[in-house]
Design an enzyme around this catalytic site. Structure first.
Site, PDB file in Angstrom:
ATOM      1  N   ARG A 126     -14.377 -14.292  -3.326  1.00 65.09           N
ATOM      2  CA  ARG A 126     -13.981 -13.018  -3.917  1.00 65.09           C
ATOM      3  C   ARG A 126     -12.857 -13.158  -4.940  1.00 65.09           C
ATOM      4  O   ARG A 126     -12.498 -12.198  -5.613  1.00 65.09           O
ATOM      5  CB  ARG A 126     -13.563 -12.045  -2.817  1.00 65.09           C
ATOM      6  N   CYS A 127     -12.309 -14.354  -5.063  1.00 60.17           N
ATOM      7  CA  CYS A 127     -11.174 -14.608  -5.964  1.00 60.17           C
ATOM      8  C   CYS A 127     -11.680 -15.258  -7.260  1.00 60.17           C
ATOM      9  O   CYS A 127     -12.338 -16.295  -7.218  1.00 60.17           O
ATOM     10  CB  CYS A 127     -10.174 -15.526  -5.269  1.00 60.17           C
ATOM     11  N   SER A 128     -11.341 -14.663  -8.395  1.00 58.16           N
ATOM     12  CA  SER A 128     -11.815 -15.197  -9.680  1.00 58.16           C
ATOM     13  C   SER A 128     -11.267 -16.602  -9.949  1.00 58.16           C
ATOM     14  O   SER A 128     -11.991 -17.466 -10.450  1.00 58.16           O
ATOM     15  CB  SER A 128     -11.465 -14.258 -10.828  1.00 58.16           C
ATOM     16  N   ARG A 166     -13.246 -19.002  -7.878  1.00 56.51           N
ATOM     17  CA  ARG A 166     -14.578 -19.214  -8.450  1.00 56.51           C
ATOM     18  C   ARG A 166     -14.500 -20.140  -9.667  1.00 56.51           C
ATOM     19  O   ARG A 166     -15.340 -21.026  -9.837  1.00 56.51           O
ATOM     20  CB  ARG A 166     -15.225 -17.882  -8.838  1.00 56.51           C
TER      21      ARG A 166
END
Length: 113
Positions: free
Chosen positions: A9-11, A14
């Site tokens: 969920r963390c950019s 990712r």
């Protein structure tokens, strides 16, 4: 083998995973919110990073602000807080052999792969 502690969920996490994937090296993804590192694992990670436990804490998380901010905590208490509240763990963490980095910014991951 490369290991990445990842939160999908963390950019930034990712982006870090993408860097690891593009390396074409073998790697393992640890979704640390589902598979929470033990106190022993966290101590090992902190040692590899060469930092103090407080430097691995996401201090802007509401859990930290509500329960821990402003308190005098020992390293052991900080590690226990991260095990009990894995959202507090900074991300992504990439380990390759005896080296580790926090992927903030994600480009720092390239230093160890």
């Amino acid at each position: 083998m490369i290991k990445i502690y990842h939160n999908p969920r963390c950019s930034k996490s990712r982006q870090g995973l993408e860097i690891v994937e593009n390396s074409t090296k073998e790697f393992e993804v640890v979704k640390y919110l589902d598979n929470v590192p033990s106190e022993k694992e966290l101590k090992e990670i902190i040692s590899l990073l060469g930092i103090s436990p407080i430097q691995l804490v996401r201090k802007n998380e509401q859990i930290w602000k509500d329960n821990f901010k402003g308190k005098e905590l020992s390293d052991a208490e900080i590690i226990k807080a991260m095990v009990e509240n894995p959202k507090l763990i900074e991300r992504p963490i990439v380990i390759n052999g005896g080296k580790a980095v926090i992927g903030r910014p994600p480009e720092t991951i390239k230093e160890i792969i």
